[in-house]
Structure formats: C-alpha cells, structure tokens
Design an enzyme around this catalytic site. Structure first.
Site, PDB file in Angstrom:
ATOM      1  N   GLU A  67      -4.564   3.204   5.926  1.00 20.70           N
ATOM      2  CA  GLU A  67      -3.789   2.351   5.008  1.00 20.70           C
ATOM      3  C   GLU A  67      -3.139   1.179   5.739  1.00 20.70           C
ATOM      4  OE1 GLU A  67      -3.634   5.649   5.145  1.00 20.70           O
ATOM      5  OE2 GLU A  67      -3.922   6.472   3.130  1.00 20.70           O
ATOM      6  N   PHE A 129       3.910  17.922  -3.772  1.00 18.43           N
ATOM      7  CA  PHE A 129       2.872  17.616  -2.786  1.00 18.43           C
ATOM      8  C   PHE A 129       2.642  16.100  -2.707  1.00 18.43           C
ATOM      9  CE2 PHE A 129      -1.693  16.906  -1.823  1.00 18.43           C
ATOM     10  CZ  PHE A 129      -1.657  17.316  -0.499  1.00 18.43           C
ATOM     11  N   GLN A 130       2.701  15.575  -1.520  1.00 14.07           N
ATOM     12  CA  GLN A 130       2.524  14.151  -1.242  1.00 14.07           C
ATOM     13  C   GLN A 130       3.503  13.265  -2.012  1.00 14.07           C
ATOM     14  OE1 GLN A 130      -1.732  13.162  -1.410  1.00 14.07           O
ATOM     15  NE2 GLN A 130      -1.907  13.714   0.756  1.00 14.07           N
ATOM     16  N   LYS A 179       1.611   9.099 -11.599  1.00 18.22           N
ATOM     17  CA  LYS A 179       0.253   9.426 -12.047  1.00 18.22           C
ATOM     18  C   LYS A 179       0.171   9.514 -13.572  1.00 18.22           C
ATOM     19  CE  LYS A 179      -3.618  12.245 -10.533  1.00 18.22           C
ATOM     20  NZ  LYS A 179      -4.051  13.314  -9.617  1.00 18.22           N
ATOM     21  N   MET A 492       1.799  -7.032  28.579  1.00 22.96           N
ATOM     22  CA  MET A 492       3.094  -7.701  28.462  1.00 22.96           C
ATOM     23  C   MET A 492       4.213  -6.788  28.950  1.00 22.96           C
ATOM     24  SD  MET A 492       4.424 -10.542  27.786  1.00 22.96           S
ATOM     25  CE  MET A 492       3.788 -11.676  26.548  1.00 22.96           C
TER      26      MET A 492
END
Lengths: 577, 174
Positions: A67, A129-130, A179, A492
């Site tokens: 993502e 969940f999630q 959802k 760096m």
C-alpha cells in the site's frame, strides 16, 4: 456539510440512478477524471474492487505490491501530471500502510485522495478484525479526512475530497468507507464541489501588498529570489520567468522548486540549503532584498534562523497565510496564488540590470566548481562518482527526462547535477525525506506521462525499502529507467557519522543482494557498471531502451556530498570540503 | 526572551465530527498544555465555538492561530488576553448535609461567596458557584476546611470585548 457544487453539462449522471455505495465510489472517481489509480485490495474494500472489475474498461487500477507503493505511485503521478493522485487500500494494516505516503504528500503539498475500506459500521470501535481508527491516525497528516457510514454521503464527500485535495495549497485527503456503506444502495447523482463554507482556497491578492513589494524590488541593489514548489503548483512558471527577467534578479531554488526554471537559464543560480550551491547560500547573507516565492523557509533551507538574511528586507509571496512569519519574518507578505500575484507585480516593477551583483554569483560558482564540482563531474580518481552518473544521464536525456530521486546522498547529487528543460520534472521526497519513495513514485510518474522518459535514481538502501514494486513494473510493462547508485552504505548517514560521530559507522554498511539478478528475475533488462569506460555507453543504452531498464552503478564507498551546511550553522558558513 | 501569558482562544468551526482531534493535535505537537477547553453552540446556527485557555508567548499563539485556521472546517480563530474578555468558570461542590444543620458558618460562606445550593438530600448537598478562577479557588480553600466530598470545575467560557464578525465572514465565504 456546507459545500457548494457546480454542475457539469456533459456529465450524464444528472439523472438519479439507484446503485450501491461501491459503484458510487467508482462513478465518483470517473466524474473527477481519475481513470488511473493505485491500490491493494482486501476484505473491507472488496465491494469497491468488485465494481472496479466491472468498470475496468474505464478505470485502470494498478495493483502495487504494497500500500505504501500505492501512495508513492499516486504522488509520482500527481507531481508529474499536476492532477490528483488516487490510492486505495483496505482497512487495518492496509490503511496504516498508507500513512507514510500520506505524510509525505502532506508536507510536500501533493494533491492526493486516499480511499480506505472500513469494517461495517455496527462493528466500529469493537476492535473487529482489521479495524483501525484510520481517521484518527491520519488526522495530523491529512488536509482533511472523513469516515463515510452511509452510501448517500458518498457523492458529496468525494466531490469535497477532490476539491480540497487540489485547491489552494494542495494536500492529501482520506476517505474511509464502512463496508455496509459500500453495499447499501441509494439514488446516486454527482455534482462537483466548487467551494466549502469554512475554507478559503486562496487569499485574494492585495494590490497594496503588491505595490509595497514592487517598491522594495525597484529600490533594491542586490535582490535575490528563492523560489519553491509554489511556482509549479500555481502553474506560474511563465509569470515567474517574466518577473525575474524584467527585474534581472538571480534566482535560487529549493529542491521542490527545481525544474520550475530551466537549469541553463542565465538567472538560475542554483540550489539553496544544506547541500545547496555555494553562491546562493553565501549571498543570502549579503543580498539587500530576499524575495521568497512559493517556498516555506524550511529549516534545511535556512540553517540557523538567527543568522539568516538578517541584513535583507524580506518579501514573501505565499498562498498559505500560516506560512507568513512562521520561520522568517516578512517585511512585505504578498498572500495569494503566485500566478496571480506575479502577474500583478510585473507591470509595477522596473526593467533593471544587476550585472555587478550577478558577477558575485559567478565568482562564487567558480570557487564551487574548482573545489567540488570538478571532481564530482570529472573525477581524477578511479572510483565512480554519483555526480558523473548524473552528468551521463544529462547527456543522454538532453535534460528532457523526469528525474525521480529517493532520499540520501544520491538525491542531493541528483538535485545538484540533473539538468531540466521542462517543469514538473524533478520528483523527490522533500519535507518528509522518505526512503523508498522513488521506485513507486517513478512508476506513477511514467504511467501519468508515458511519452516522457522517467529515470529513477536511488541508493542501495532506499531502493530495497520498496524493491517489491519491480513486480508492478513487470505486470504493467512500465518503461521506467531504474538507476541504483550502490555504495554499499546508507551513504548520507555514513557521511554524518564520518563528520560528526568520529567515523563510528553504526549499522550503515550494507551487504547487498545481486540487484541485477533480482531485476532480471522480474524480466527487466539489467546491467551493472563498475568501470568508468562502461558508464556512458550503458547509460545511453538504458535511455534508448523502449522498455524498463535497471542500471546498477557501483560508486565510491566513502564519497561525501559537498557543499554542506552543518546543523545549526549559518548559510554563510557553508563548507566546501 | 518573550514572556508567556494566558490567552483565551476562540475558534468558530463547522459542527463536524473529528475537529476536536485536529485542533487539540495542533497544541499537542508543540507540547502546549491546554489548561481548559469548552466546546458549545455559538450564536450562529450550525457553527460551534471552541474556547481554550493556554499559557504561551504571543509569537507562539500567532503561529498556532495560523495553523488552526488552516483546518478546512475552521471558520475563524481569535486569541485574546484576559483584559480583552469577560470570562467565567463554573464549579460544583458536593458537601455533607450535616454541615447545613451542624455548622452555622456554612450559610455565611454560601451567602458571602454568592454561590447557591442546587440540590439537597439527607446525605449531601450540591453547591454551585460561577465566577473568576480566583473566586472559585478562594471558595474551595474555605470549604476544604469543612470537608469536600466531590469538586468539579468547568473550563473557561469567555465573551470577547471586541466584535468577532463570523456572520459577515460566512456571508463572504458563502
């Protein structure tokens, strides 16, 4: 919601149609012209993906491999095209994986709309969940965000999201959709948003302020400009050029302002800031007028604020009122879109010549060339330098490529040495300094501007942070040119360890895999260059390729980026070695 | 070195979910403690008003106001010194009912402090007092000697002496 909408005659959706929330999401994207989007599916966003499957002839959804890659690709797309980038993810870890890209877009003012799925509304707050509170998590790093729990909210919220993302000082917006709202059906109709009651996209330019600024400019003997991304975001390149040419003012840039003015323009005097050029940094503390155009006096630009341009009057052209006097006190602040304010000031400024003043830049530039650039670009030692790789890319591209750099030493070399003829050609993570930015951002830039060459430049560290996006290139045949400058170090950090931590190279040395084999594993043509005599021909071969190409250049292990302003030092204390 | 002083911040906003998080986050990231906060309806329909009390320097508060006003749903933010506002706090004391019957002094305290009994039963009574922070603190110390069962005070609410032309602003933005 107090938003105003405008009708668009050609849109066929003026008639209400009864559809699901998920289909409404897809139709909203189409209404906003977002036909190329990036994302990663999952449970809570599946209804939208099911609709994307149905609409795949109209919307190209690019499956990134993470993502974070979706957000950076959306950023690259937005920065190269000037349009709004779109990224989609599911709830929970999918949503949290967007955060780095959102934060990056926020600090670099990149227009982006992120869409996340969310658990059903009856489960909100139950640790389902999630489930994660992505609206709460993303609040500090979004221009605006909103959780949709009813399908009927979708059109207005999407219209508002796109308007906010792209208007005024652009930024990322996040929409979270439960959802059940995706499944729910409703009567859909869409109208674009043209204003929000509590939000003023851009201040109106005050003629009084413009006159005050013009008066200072006309009186200045040693004026200097520092311009930033505001010139690009405001599409003010022409106005800016007319302004500096009429008043004959040397103009330096921040890394996000780079490419707004062609590199070879006679008034382009280089980069300001920590690894910027010697002349504009030193002369910041000698000019009598400092004109900031669409830049925000970032700490990497100013160094020690108590010793920054104290002798100069300051004019600040800026769209965001919160930036005025935030870091540097302005004598005259010209609020507004720079496209408008520069157009207004042009007739009020005198035609001028500052030859003697410009000569001071030339003299210091010559010193920097002798002490730094000569060895970077035309090395006398055996080891390959990052600078000479950039020089070869310039030769092969003619300055017409989009250069997408990651974060680290190579980024500074890229910004210092890459040549640009066209605007929106330098894409890099400026404010957040996100390693892993370049590969997915380059994919987004190439997909947005397929007719242009897009060259990604990364170090071996940052490249491996999003290396999985080679899979996105494989699947989409994206003809990105990938250049990894491999010094087997987090360069760096190593440089800082060398200079400020007595060469204690704590966890910065890297044992790397066979990058060429990995690229070939993704069916990407790949070569490794270890000798100077191979460099030019291989870069040429890469640039002439019509497909994706991976080039690893094994550069010197302990090369440093100079000039350098140490943390806490003044711009005039810039080191050349 | 600039001195810190108490500022009352008034923020007019759209009445939308999530703004509290956005606004408090602006203070949080600068490590500025919000001494009190009150959110309520304002004089304008569908517009909320946040009233915050913070102790900062003037240059800090100016920058914070700029950041607050950047928030999409913030209509306008102002800051004022104590001299430029008329302000009040409110508090409730829960005290034992025995005090009313067994301690003659309590009635005198109630009268002299201009507080009032708003609830009473056989076990306790509730005393309400509105006023300046100092008045409330003085009453607290007086009652504390007699035993306070519970104490709660509100955040500051304030009316500014200057006009805040939100209606005009909204008509411009509309």
């Amino acid at each position: 919601m107090n938003t105003k909408t405008q009708t668009k005659p050609e849109i066929a959706s003026k008639q209400k149609i009864h559809i699901s929330g998920a289909e409404a999401v897809v139709r909203c994207l189409l209404e906003e012209g977002a036909d190329l989007i990036y994302g990663y599916p999952g449970g809570a966003i599946m209804p939208v993906y099911d609709e994307l499957y149905k609409y795949q002839d109209k919307i190209n959804h690019v499956l990134t491999r993470h993502e974070q890659g979706a957000t950076h690709a959306a950023q690259g797309f937005a920065r190269a095209t000037g349009k709004v980038g779109v990224a989609i993810a599911t709830s929970g870890p999918g949503a949290t994986n967007l955060i780095t890209g959102i934060a990056d877009a926020q600090i670099d003012s990149t227009p982006m709309v992120c869409i996340t799925g969310q658990v059903a509304s009856h489960l909100l707050g139950s640790d389902a969940f999630q489930e994660t509170d992505i609206v709460g998590i993303s609040t500090p790093v979004t221009k605006w965000n909103y959780q949709i729990t009813k399908a009927s909210e979708i059109p207005e919220i999407f219209a508002k999201a796109f308007y906010l993302a792209k208007s005024g000082r652009p930024g990322p917006v996040l929409i979270d959709i439960t959802k059940d709202a995706q499944f729910e059906t409703f009567d859909f109709e869409y109208e674009k948003c043209s204003s929000v009651r509590s939000y003023k996209a851009k201040p109106e330019v005050s003629l009084e302020d413009v006159k005050s600024a013009a008066s200072l400019i006309n009186r200045a003997k040693k004026p200097m400009i520092v311009f930033g991304q505001g010139v690009i975001l405001g599409q003010a390149e022409e106005e800016f050029r007319a302004f500096i040419e009429k008043a004959d003012i040397p103009s330096a840039w921040t890394i996000l302002g780079l490419s707004a003015l062609p590199t070879d323009h006679e008034l382009n005097v280089g980069m300001v800031g920590m690894h910027g050029n010697y002349a504009p940094n030193v002369l910041t503390n000698e000019c009598d007028l400092l004109i900031a155009v669409g830049m925000r006096f970032d700490d990497r630009v100013t160094g020690d604020l108590s010793r920054y341009a104290k002798q100069a009057k300051i004019i600040h052209f800026e769209i965001d009122p919160a930036e005025i006097d935030k870091n540097v006190k302005a004598d005259v602040a010209v609020l507004g879109d720079v496209k408008e304010s520069l157009a207004q000031i042009l007739p009020l400024i005198n035609e001028n010549k500052h030859d003697q003043w410009l000569e001071e830049f030339t003299k210091l530039e010559a010193i920097e060339f002798e002490k730094v650039k000569k060895e970077d670009l035309y090395p006398t030692k055996d080891g390959l330098t990052m600078g000479e790789v950039l020089k070869e890319i310039n030769i092969a591209s003619g300055g017409d490529a989009i250069i997408v750099s990651d974060v680290g030493q190579h980024q500074m070399f890229a910004c210092r040495y890459a040549k640009f003829n066209k605007t929106k050609s330098n894409i890099t993570s400026g404010g957040l300094g996100t390693m892993g930015f370049a590969l997915p951002a380059a994919i987004g830039a190439k997909m947005g501007m397929p007719e242009r060459e897009v060259v990604m430049i990364a170090g071996d560290g940052g490249y491996q942070m999003t290396i999985q996006e080679l899979g996105t290139i494989l699947q989409n045949k994206t003809a990105v040119k990938i250049v990894v400058l491999n010094n087997e170090f987090l360069g760096m950090v190593r440089q800082w360890q060398q200079l400020f931590f007595d060469k204690r190279y704590a966890s910065t040395e890297m044992t790397n895999p066979d990058f060429v084999a990995i690229a070939k594993g993704y069916s990407i043509d790949a070569k490794r260059v270890t000798k100077r005599e191979e460099l030019a021909s291989t870069v040429k071969e890469m640039m002439e390729s019509k497909e994706a190409y991976f080039l690893e250049v094994c550069v010197e292990k302990e090369n440093n980026v100079f000039p350098m302003i140490e943390t806490g030092a003044s711009v005039s204390d810039i080191r050349l070695e | 070195m600039e001195n810190k002083q108490t500022y009352t911040v008034s923020i007019y906003t759209e009445n939308n979910v999530g703004l509290l998080n956005r606004i408090s986050g602006i203070f949080l990231r600068r490590h500025i403690n919000i001494e009190s906060m009150n959110i309520s309806k304002s004089e304008i329909k569908s517009v909320s008003r946040f009233t915050l009390l913070v102790k900062v320097t003037e240059s800090q508060i100016k920058k914070i106001i700029g950041q607050v006003e950047k928030q999409v749903e913030v209509i306008k933010a102002y800051y004022h010194t104590d001299e430029n506002t008329v302000y009040q706090e409110s508090c409730l004391f829960k005290l034992s009912s025995n005090l009313l019957t067994e301690n003659d002094e309590i009635q005198t305290i109630i009268n002299s402090s201009k507080s009032r009994v708003i609830n009473i039963n056989k076990d306790f009574f509730v005393l309400e007092k509105s006023g300046a922070k100092e008045e409330i603190e003085e009453l607290y110390h007086t009652l504390d000697q007699h035993g306070i069962m519970q104490f709660v005070r509100s955040g500051r609410i304030a009316i500014t002496k200057d006009e805040m032309k939100i209606s005009t602003l909204l008509s411009i933005n509309n």
